[in-house]
Design an enzyme around this catalytic site. Structure first.
Site, PDB file in Angstrom:
ATOM      1  N   CYS A 120       0.818  -1.221   0.000  1.00  0.00           N
ATOM      2  CA  CYS A 120       0.000   0.000   0.000  1.00  0.00           C
ATOM      3  C   CYS A 120       0.850   1.269   0.000  1.00  0.00           C
ATOM      4  O   CYS A 120       0.346   2.347  -0.319  1.00  0.00           O
ATOM      5  CB  CYS A 120      -0.933   0.000   1.206  1.00  0.00           C
ATOM      6  N   HIS A 260      -3.598   6.796   2.913  1.00  0.00           N
ATOM      7  CA  HIS A 260      -4.012   5.524   2.326  1.00  0.00           C
ATOM      8  C   HIS A 260      -5.394   5.174   2.870  1.00  0.00           C
ATOM      9  O   HIS A 260      -5.679   5.385   4.047  1.00  0.00           O
ATOM     10  CB  HIS A 260      -2.989   4.448   2.699  1.00  0.00           C
ATOM     11  N   ASN A 290     -10.405  -0.365  -0.455  1.00  0.00           N
ATOM     12  CA  ASN A 290      -8.943  -0.274  -0.395  1.00  0.00           C
ATOM     13  C   ASN A 290      -8.374  -0.724  -1.745  1.00  0.00           C
ATOM     14  O   ASN A 290      -8.412  -1.901  -2.073  1.00  0.00           O
ATOM     15  CB  ASN A 290      -8.448  -1.170   0.749  1.00  0.00           C
TER      16      ASN A 290
END
Ligand code: UT7
Length: 335
Positions: A120, A260, A290
């Site tokens: 990520c 994020h 996500n």
């Protein structure tokens, strides 16, 4: 590759682009697939829906339209691009790299590049790698492409996983600047001891794919959600403060923090730890879930398009992900 220059220059983002697949999977759809509820998903994660690629869609199919749109916005022809860094944990294949596939797909025939794997945090790691290449003068410009088709690593029978992720791509074009604006500073970290909490163990040289590895589900993503939640919240807040304060600013000076997007509760915990209102933080997890490497460049693209960030604003990008990898980038917005 151009001849290396002698001056280290300031580097900024001159255009953004994004692409998500058309297909939308809502929480209501997931209620029919696993033992879950819209209410659980929304209260525990903040996600309402996510865009999901059709089976067989490679990462480069998401990356190509996003890169083409960023190039168009900047007014660059594909052959004028010098460098392309693709940040992903779901490459089209192990090799050739997705950067090579993408270079060919968009006709960027003068660009060289590579894939970068930092889960990520891939995009902000790639942003710094790309900006250093531009700053050195070895390339005139660079595209940093955060793309993931993470739904390909998800066990669709496991409610702990399948509600969390979506697919997408975000791109920025990096170029030198004369005015000192652009990327000001970054603090990046890796802690490999965190690898046990968030990983995909199958398919590589440790566990080459066999019937046994597939039977054991080693080709699926694994995460210890609670362990990751705690360290993600504190790490993103602390690294944000570090990059802001070491450059002589206060957290209140930052117009927008783009974190994020893994969980709305993590984002709220970051805002709380920093003592800032929710409005100072970009949230779009409700619409995308996500998307791993793509969350930050997609957020940046949307924030620019909606006027949420304006020329001269101070912006912080911050992420936490598998590795562990985390960091924060401070920039002065120039578009
Ligand atoms: O992007 C990379 C970094 N990743 C992250 O930052 C993710 C960090 N972690 C998280 O976001 C959260 O830990 C999760 C969203 C993954 C999970 O939320 P949680 O509040 O930590 O839930 P949990 O895993 O502890 O599960 C609580 C309960 C369990 O039931 P019991 O054992 O208490 O009866 C789960 O089985 O919720 C249950 N559960 C669900 N129930 C309905 C788990 N998933 C679901 C679901 N629907 N989809």
């Amino acid at each position: 590759m151009a001849k290396r220059g002698t001056e280290v220059r300031t580097v900024g983002i001159s255009a953004t682009g994004m692409y998500v697949p058309d297909r939308i999977l809502t929480n209501a759809h997931l209620e029919k697939m696993v033992d879950t509820t819209d209410q659980w998903i929304q209260t525990r994660t903040g996600i309402r829906e996510r865009h999901v690629a059709s089976p067989g869609t490679p990462a480069s199919d998401l990356a190509a339209p996003a890169l083409q749109s960023a190039l168009r916005t900047r007014g660059l022809l594909p052959e004028e691009l010098d460098h392309v860094i693709v940040t992903t944990v779901t490459p089209d294949m192990f090799f050739p790299s997705t950067a090579c596939v993408l270079q060919d797909k968009v006709g960027a025939r003068n660009a060289w590049g590579y894939d970068l794997s930092a889960a990520c945090s891939g995009f902000i790691f790639g942003l710094i790698a790309g900006s250093q290449a531009v700053a050195s003068g070895s390339v005139r410009n660079a595209a940093v492409v955060g793309v993931d088709v993470l739904t390909t690593l998800v066990d669709w029978t496991n409610r702990n996983q399948c509600v969390l992720f979506g697919d997408g791509c975000g791109v920025v074009i990096l170029e030198p600047r004369d005015d000192g604006d652009g990327i000001i500073d970054a603090v990046l970290h890796v802690d490999g001891s965190g690898g046990q909490y968030l990983n995909m163990l199958g398919g590589g040289s440790l566990n080459p794919p066999t019937h046994a590895t597939v039977d054991q589900g080693l080709h699926y993503l694994y995460q210890d959600g609670k362990a990751v939640f705690k360290v993600a919240s504190t790490s993103m807040a602390d690294v944000t403060l570090e990059v802001v304060e070491r450059n002589g600013f206060r957290i209140q000076d930052i117009s927008l923090i783009i974190p994020h997007q893994a969980n709305l509760r993590i984002i709220e915990a970051v805002a709380k730890r920093l003592g800032i209102p929710r409005e100072q933080v970009l949230i779009n997890i409700d619409r995308y879930g996500n998307t791993t490497s793509a969350t930050i460049p997609m957020g940046l693209h949307e924030a620019t398009r909606s006027g949420r960030v304006k020329k001269g604003d101070l912006v912080v990008l911050t992420s936490f992900g598998g590795g562990y990898t985390w960091g924060a980038v401070l920039l002065r917005w120039e578009l």
